[in-house]
Structure formats: C-alpha cells, structure tokens
Design an enzyme around this catalytic site. Structure first.
Site, PDB file in Angstrom:
ATOM      1  N   LYS A   1       1.006  -1.330   0.553  1.00 38.86           N
ATOM      2  CA  LYS A   1      -0.074  -0.289   0.022  1.00 38.86           C
ATOM      3  C   LYS A   1       1.202   1.300  -0.344  1.00 38.86           C
ATOM      4  O   LYS A   1       0.754   2.507  -1.254  1.00 38.86           O
ATOM      5  CB  LYS A   1      -1.081  -0.035   1.019  1.00 38.86           C
ATOM      6  CG  LYS A   1      -2.087  -1.113   1.122  1.00 38.86           C
ATOM      7  CD  LYS A   1      -3.180  -0.067   1.771  1.00 38.86           C
ATOM      8  CE  LYS A   1      -4.253  -1.637   1.849  1.00 38.86           C
ATOM      9  NZ  LYS A   1      -5.238  -1.502   3.215  1.00 38.86           N
TER      10      LYS A   1
ATOM     11  N   LYS B   1      -5.062 -11.226  -6.839  1.00 32.21           N
ATOM     12  CA  LYS B   1      -6.402 -11.580  -5.658  1.00 32.21           C
ATOM     13  C   LYS B   1      -7.051 -10.690  -6.158  1.00 32.21           C
ATOM     14  O   LYS B   1      -6.656  -9.502  -6.836  1.00 32.21           O
ATOM     15  CB  LYS B   1      -6.457 -11.716  -3.883  1.00 32.21           C
ATOM     16  CG  LYS B   1      -5.777 -10.063  -3.793  1.00 32.21           C
ATOM     17  CD  LYS B   1      -5.686 -10.317  -1.932  1.00 32.21           C
ATOM     18  CE  LYS B   1      -6.108  -8.421  -1.912  1.00 32.21           C
ATOM     19  NZ  LYS B   1      -6.116  -8.249  -0.221  1.00 32.21           N
TER      20      LYS B   1
ATOM     21  N   LYS C   1     -10.615  -4.527  -4.645  1.00 29.45           N
ATOM     22  CA  LYS C   1     -11.172  -3.638  -5.018  1.00 29.45           C
ATOM     23  C   LYS C   1     -10.235  -2.835  -5.393  1.00 29.45           C
ATOM     24  O   LYS C   1     -10.478  -0.999  -5.610  1.00 29.45           O
ATOM     25  CB  LYS C   1     -12.098  -2.979  -3.952  1.00 29.45           C
ATOM     26  CG  LYS C   1     -11.214  -2.566  -2.200  1.00 29.45           C
ATOM     27  CD  LYS C   1     -11.772  -2.626  -1.107  1.00 29.45           C
ATOM     28  CE  LYS C   1     -11.072  -2.649   0.205  1.00 29.45           C
ATOM     29  NZ  LYS C   1     -11.328  -3.183   1.360  1.00 29.45           N
TER      30      LYS C   1
END
Ligand code: TYM
Length: 336
Positions: free
Chosen positions: A114, A197, A200
């Site tokens: 992230k 995976k 969102k």
C-alpha cells in the site's frame, strides 16, 4: 464446553463488498456463528488509513453492516457493531503499539504494497500501525479464532506474537488466537488478472465482482473474464489461472466438488462455463442485494441494531482493557 470466541471485521472502504470478501470471509462467518460466540465488526477506523470522504464513509459503514446481515449474520446470535463505537480498540492499540518493533511493523507485506501504491505523501503513520489496531481488535475479545481470507495471514501472525509477548512480560492476559482460513478457494482471483487476488484496489474494475452491482454489470464482467487459448476446461492454477479461477468460484458458491464441475463442462466451450457461472453468481448475489436494500430502507432500525451491538461489545472489550491496565500498572480510575 464453552464455545470458541470468534472475531472478524471488514473495512467499509467500498460501496459494496466483493466476491473475495464473501467467499474468503463472510460465508464462514455465517457458518461459524452457529457454533461459536461470534463478534463481527465494521472496522471503520481501519478504513480511514486510505483516502476517504466523510459522507461516503458513513454510508459505506451502514451498507457494509447491512450486507453482513443480508448474507446471514444474525444480530441476535452474533455481536454486530461498528469499531468507532467502542473506544477500547484505540486504547488497546496504543498500548500494543509500544510493544511492536518498528522493523516488525515495516515487514508487513500489505503495508509495503500500500505504501508503494499511495506514495510517500499519502503513507501515514496510521497506515503503518494498522496491523497493531487489528491485533487490538482481536485480542480485546480474547478471540480463539479469526475467520479471514488468505491475505490476512501475516497480520494474524503478528497478533499472535504480540499476545505472546504481552503474556510473557506481564503475565497470562490474552488468548493467543488462530486464523481460520478456508483451505479450498480461500483466495478469489481477479477476473482480468487471474494471478492477482480479487481486490477493490485493482487497477481495473472489470475483474471485480461486487455483490451490490446490477445483474447485467456482473454478467458482462464474467462473460469478459480472461481465459486462455487452449480451449480445455480443467484446473491448472499455473498454466490456466483464468479458467481455474472460474471453476473455483463455481465450486465454492455451489458447494460442489471441482471434479464434478469439470466433468459437467467437459468438451464444452468457455462461453458455456461463463454462462453457467453467471447464473451461480446471480443466485448468490440477488437475495443479498434485495435484503441489503430492504435493510437500508429502515435506517433507524439498522442504527438501533448497531447501537445494541456496540453496547454488548463495549462491555466485553472494557473488561479486557481493565485487566490490561491492571497488568501494566495503570491505576484504575474512579470512572471505572
Ligand atoms: P478487508 O476489508 O480487506 O477484507 C475483508 C475480508 O475479505 C477477505 N478477502 C478475500 N478473501 C479471499 N479472496 C480475496 N480475493 C479476498 N479479498 C479480501 C479478507 O481476507 C478479509 O477476511 N485487515 C482486514 C480487516 C480487519 C480485521 C480485523 C479482520 C481489521 N481488523 C480483525 C479480522 C480481525 C482487512 O483489511 O480486510
């Protein structure tokens, strides 16, 4: 025999939960609430570690809670609440943060991913300490099991380490939890990039199946899912990740064995497999979508359920926090 305590949560960081959330976690939550003492939380304090808008966050928090109930979480059987309604989460996170190594937190792969995506400016201290808050969530309830998808493994490992560290320094206090991670199809992959995976935050929206999307949007995404050129329907995660993912989703949603589904489609084209999957996914999503709408139609009732859940959660969380304070030498104030 006492029932195992279960704790889990999802971030209200999207307008709808997606198929990965459903398969990797929510279906297990529903099953486990029958045998366990289950606590399910909408983790909105985690959600503010990424970019958010207040009004949207409020809406998404309610919609996430409504989807839990619509998918089968019974607020009478389980404790269902919103994280920010129970201050003990942040209080315990502070204490655990003082026991977490800087390097230890820096090794979390989700943080590394992230922070790389967000860039230096948007990478906050909150994003860095996110796994510590997650550990606090779990340890506050003395959870035995944490039903999550495969991507949360490392965070659960850190939670166990922190529980053991606290126990060895200050005396037995926390239950050391286990992850409850489904073996089969614990990971749902992106329909456009079937080695990543389903998430969102994927670069393209086309690979993500959202529970609350209209049926025609979901259909289009499934029909356009990436496959391969050899035309054979079989499971081979290495050579045929797209087709294997479609088969895996089919199997996990119907509860049928993979072999059986492969046999059913043997000799047929990918178009048929996709059409079959459209029906299976719609049969799963449609009732959840309808029930979510109904629940959101009576916000007063939904808020009442969440307030009731928060009260029950706070009582248990506060008991653990009191014990922690006692162990580390904080005076128990008059307020308590
Ligand atoms: P979150 O909100 O990203 O995801 C919610 C749950 O969905 C699972 N999941 C998947 N499972 C299979 N395949 C996928 N493609 C997929 N994508 C998501 C996740 O594993 C998760 O179980 N850190 C957590 C939230 C959290 C939490 C907690 C969980 C905060 N505190 C305490 C358990 C206990 C997260 O970001 O999940």
């Amino acid at each position: 025999m006492t029932k195992p305590v279960l704790f889990s949560g999802m971030q209200p960081s999207s307008d709808s939960l997606h198929l990965g959330n459903y398969v990797g976690a929510l279906t297990n939550w529903v099953k486990l609430q029958e045998e366990g003492d289950a606590i399910y939380c909408v983790v909105n304090q985690h959600a503010i570690t990424s970019k958010f808008e207040p009004e949207q966050l409020r809406e998404r928090t309610l919609t996430t809670a409504a989807q839990y109930i619509a998918a089968g979480i019974d607020p009478d059987k389980s404790i269902l609440y919103v994280q920010s309604d129970v201050p003990a989460h942040a209080q315990l996170a502070w204490i655990l943060g003082t026991m977490t190594g800087f390097g230890e937190a820096g090794r979390m792969t989700q943080f590394k991913d992230k922070s790389q995506r967000f860039g230096a400016e948007a990478t906050t201290v909150g994003l860095f300490t996110y796994p510590v808050l997650m550990a606090a969530d779990i340890l506050l309830f003395q959870a035995d099991q944490v039903p999550v998808g495969d991507d949360q493994r490392q965070h659960i490992e850190l939670t166990r380490t922190l529980a053991e560290r606290f126990n060895s320094r200050y005396g037995e206090t926390f239950t050391v939890p286990e992850g409850f991670i489904p073996e089969v199809s614990a990971r749902v992959y992106d329909l456009q990039e079937p080695t990543a995976k389903m998430s969102k935050s994927a670069a393209s929206d086309a690979g993500l199946l959202r529970i609350l999307d209209p049926a025609n949007v979901t259909k289009k995404k499934i029909m356009r899912a990436v496959t391969d050129a050899d035309g054979e329907i079989r499971v081979d995660r290495e050579a045929k990740p797209g087709v294997s993912n479609l088969l895996g989703i089919h199997s996990v949603l119907t509860g049928r064995a993979l072999d059986e589904i492969v046999a059913e489609y043997e000799g047929r084209g990918y178009g048929d497999l996709k059409k079959g999957l459209v029906e299976v996914v719609e049969a799963t999503f449609a009732p959840i979508r309808e029930r979510t709408e109904e629940l959101l139609g009576d916000r007063g009732e939904l808020m009442r359920l969440l307030a009731q859940g928060a009260e029950r959660a706070a009582e248990r969380a506060d008991a653990t926090l009191r014990l922690v304070h006692e162990r580390i030498g904080f005076p128990i104030g008059a307020a308590r």
